[in-house]
Design an enzyme around this catalytic site. Structure first.
Site: not given
Lengths: 167, 381, 381, 167
Positions: D144, D71, D115, D96
């Site tokens: 998110d 995501d 990330d 995650w």
């Protein structure tokens, strides 16, 4: 004359550092209409020729008559008006200028395009009218500049068009 | 006159304000404009607040204040990195809960609550809080104001979870409360807040008058996140939180006591609704006065919980029965109901940067507000 | 095992790095990935730098480093409010010239030159400069690096005009030079820069070895801004600046001396070209080695100088004759020519967030790089 | 067990304040594959059923096999790779997780979605795959969040997918 220009802009810069700058402006006694308006005069002549069917009714559209040289997000779409800042934004004491013909009375008006400052970009109703717009070496006619000189911050929010006088 | 003089004269002109007394009209003509900065009236029930996350950068959030009755923009607030928004219950102040880096993307992180006057939208003051607030694609309940407007609560994640307490009256940070395993803040009362826990339970923290934790109670799981997780953005009206699950179960929790109390769960899906699911970002809205619930629905399989909703399904909360299905012109990501007597459904079409409005009563399309950037959250006064 | 334990175990998992030695494969399978941060090779002639202004917010600029030969993104630099970009002549460092507010849109303004290692793109240092830099929709020549890489020049406007001088070797701000009535910085030499003046003249400032002004000479007007202003973003190659005017005149100025020297002006418009004009943002590009000039053209009337260009017209600079007309697939706002032997035309399609590439030799469409945000400026190493 | 969770996350938070956090991770001896993987196990079972025709060749597309729960902006489109940060960005030590089935060998791999941090959003190749994604009260499965905990800054640049182990 360079010295004069320099002094003027320096004075603005110095006053800009004080919050009281806006109050000073009320005391400025500059007879604008008495000053020779070149090169704006010349520019306006062409501008008139190019200005197609401006509207008189809807100040949230780019072709509203006063917006002939506006460049940016219209304050009218951001909680302000054609010559009003949205709540919480500060009118810049400085601006670029243009000349727009009123489609009903046929007169040419000097229009001051003043940015509202101190908030991030409104992001609505982007107009890029380029009539009479000049490059950066003619800054007073360059609408790409952030025209927030003298405002508390140089952060651009939206643009207004204010009638200064008939020409 | 030489070039330099012309240049100087035009710069002078550029500095002139519209001063009608100085520029006397010689003949009938439009008067000079008088530039002012507008102010806002008292918020009306159909006002709506839309949070634009500023994607893709997300470094500068923006809050749009819109009159839903006329669909006009009233003003905006600026924010920082993935900011959240709240309004004082008495509508006198608005708050942006912000994160700033001293160099936008590097340097020192500073988290602040920025306080704005709700009439002028002028920035009033900031309260620095620990630089720990949850940084996430904006979610409503990462911050909350207590019902009496005294405390503002900010959910933290470092990834340890806690809540920062700001005394809005004194305009200062008063402390941090650990909420291990539980996140977000729902604050329907004056001296308490609730957080959602990993096991499906609710942690209720009771505050003393200084904003410190007096009591913590973690209620038993109200739902099973392994079987059917509820979306983490309930509609919170008064003391009640309306949750909807991935599979369409409605859980209404009363958060007024020292421990949350659940009403019997029910489903938005009836016979023949197979394949429909709630989905989007803010997937549920409620109007307690009218006793109605709105759920954003789409047709899709497992793990389509973020698919845009094609329809809003309206329910009678008491009868647990569907009132209507409203087809949206544009698929929506978030919905909200105004709290007046004739509620409006606000539906954010994220990709189209717009908010559509529908009458909750009969589903009539009322109009659209466009050019809203990347609108994720919608709420009302 | 209870919920909390499960939660804890999954959080543990979330913290694990790929450590192949710890997770021994039991049977043939894909090995764990080894995460690294990439680095860049030496810039190649077809590399291209695209500045994304981050519209509509413009609070966070972004510089895309793209290999034009393969049309792949190599990396990015982050910036601030309406930042500009420069690269050291020896390609060892890259510079973002930034403005930051302590709270993004309020607070204290700080202007800095951010220095990046060109191989790792790691931030190295910042040099604070007076908070006066020109804030404008990005323009190439609001900053410049001298040919020897020693000084970085930053054009200021308050609205008084001046130039800040940064000593890149010492990594410090060394002073400010007034340039009344003249703006921007073109720096083809080691110890001088040129600015464009309101009357169509060029101010040449000679620097001493400390970066202070030793001499200033304002050349006579080279063109008449009242009749036919030149665009303020010339193509600067070596010591020559290639200007094009609103009406299509080409002015080539040699900036190597203590005063600029103009070559005879000529026009891009020939018989039958009536109605065509230059327009866009970066409207002209040049490749000195090949002796070619590219101009972005459209059909339009007076004051259409910002209209997107449908075609790129190629000229032989020596012969002052047109070589070809290249139709663009998508109208462009800015163009650039690579400096290699087989130059590529880079054309920024602002609204489509993309950069198209064409062979300068025969106009062949080479491909596109998309998802570039709001790309305003394009330049090369 | 709450205490354990609290201590763990506190430890992370404390280490995060030091630049040396990354070097500490090399010394962590967490036998991931030995830990019970609920609720990921359960989630993965469903994920497999939903995962349609992943591709094996192009890691700049959202349907690349490792990206089943990614995501964000793909680092592969930003100067990095499917498991590499672009130049100047810092791999986050936290992430995650998801489970993706390899379409050729048929095995399920635990994938860590890490990330790259310390630069503003790359803005290219946005993917929003939601298989096995859970709400914020299950943060380890919430994509998110800005997963830059432990990185020098919490500014999100792009997302990677790193094979941790076969399941």
């Amino acid at each position: 004359m360079d010295k004069f220009f320099e002094n003027l802009t320096r004075a603005v810069a110095q006053r800009s550092s004080r919050r009281s700058f806006l109050s000073y402006l009320g005391k400025m006694m500059l007879g604008a209409s008495m000053l020779p308006l070149l090169p704006i005069d010349r520019v306006a002549a062409t501008a008139r020729a190019e200005n197609k069917k401006p509207n008189l009714d809807d100040d949230t559209t780019c072709d509203y008559w006063k917006y002939c040289a506006v460049d940016g997000f219209l304050c009218s779409c951001c909680g302000g008006g054609s010559h009003d800042c949205p709540p919480g934004a500060t009118p810049s004491p400085t601006s670029w200028v243009g000349t727009c013909r009123h489609p009903a009375d046929g007169r040419d008006y000097i229009v001051s395009y003043r940015d509202c400052c101190g908030k991030t970009s409104c992001g609505r109703c982007l107009c890029a009218n380029t009539i009479s717009e000049m490059p950066l070496y003619r800054p007073q006619l360059d609408s790409d500049l952030i025209w927030c000189f003298g405002a508390p911050t140089m952060v651009y929010h939206c643009s207004t068009a204010e009638i200064v006088s008939v020409k | 006159m030489n070039q330099a003089a012309r240049y100087a004269s035009t710069i002078l002109l550029a500095l002139i304000l519209a001063l009608p007394t100085l520029i006397a009209p010689a003949r009938a003509q439009l008067p000079p404009d008088q530039m002012i900065t507008k102010t806002l009236p008292e918020p009306a029930p159909n006002w709506v607040f839309v949070l634009d996350a500023g994607f893709p950068t997300t470094a500068v959030a923006k809050l749009d204040i819109i009159d839903g009755s006329t669909r006009t923009m009233l003003g905006q607030l600026s924010g920082g990195y993935l900011s959240n928004f709240d309004i004082a219950p008495d509508h006198r102040e608005m708050y942006m809960i912000d994160t700033y880096y001293s160099r936008a993307w590097r340097g020192t992180r500073t988290d602040v609550v920025s306080i704005f006057d709700a009439k002028t939208l002028n920035f009033q003051a900031e309260v620095e809080i620990p630089p720990k607030r949850i940084l996430i694609v904006p979610k409503r309940d990462t911050t909350a104001v207590t019902a009496d407007g005294r405390f503002l609560l900010v959910a933290n994640m470092t990834p340890a979870t806690s809540v920062s307490v700001v005394d809005l009256k004194a305009r200062k940070f008063v402390g941090e409360i650990d909420t291990p395993g539980c996140v977000q803040v729902l604050a329907p009362g004056n001296r308490q807040f609730s957080s959602m826990c990993a096991d499906g339970g609710i942690l209720t923290v009771t505050l003393d008058d200084n904003g410190a934790a007096k009591d913590k109670k973690q209620g038993k799981p109200y739902f099973d996140p392994n079987k059917d997780p509820v979306f983490d953005q309930p509609a919170v009206i008064g003391t009640k939180a309306y949750f909807v699950s991935y599979h369409g179960a409605i859980h209404v929790l009363d958060l007024s006591g020292a421990e949350a109390v659940a009403a019997p769960e029910w489903s938005v899906l009836g016979a023949g609704d197979s394949g429909w699911r709630p989905g989007g970002w803010q997937t549920i809205a409620a109007n307690e006065k009218k006793g109605i619930i709105a759920v954003l629905m789409h047709k899709g399989g497992e793990w389509t919980h973020k698919q845009l909703g094609d329809e809003v399904w309206m329910f009678d909360a008491a009868k647990k029965s569907r009132l209507s299905r409203i087809k949206l012109k544009t698929p929506a990501y978030s919905i909200h109901l105004s709290q007046g007597d004739d509620p409006i459904i606000y539906a954010l079409a994220l990709k189209e940067s717009q908010m559509e409005e529908y009458a909750a009563s009969d589903g009539k399309y009322l109009g659209v507000v466009n050019q809203l950037g990347t609108p994720f959250l919608v709420s009302g006064p």
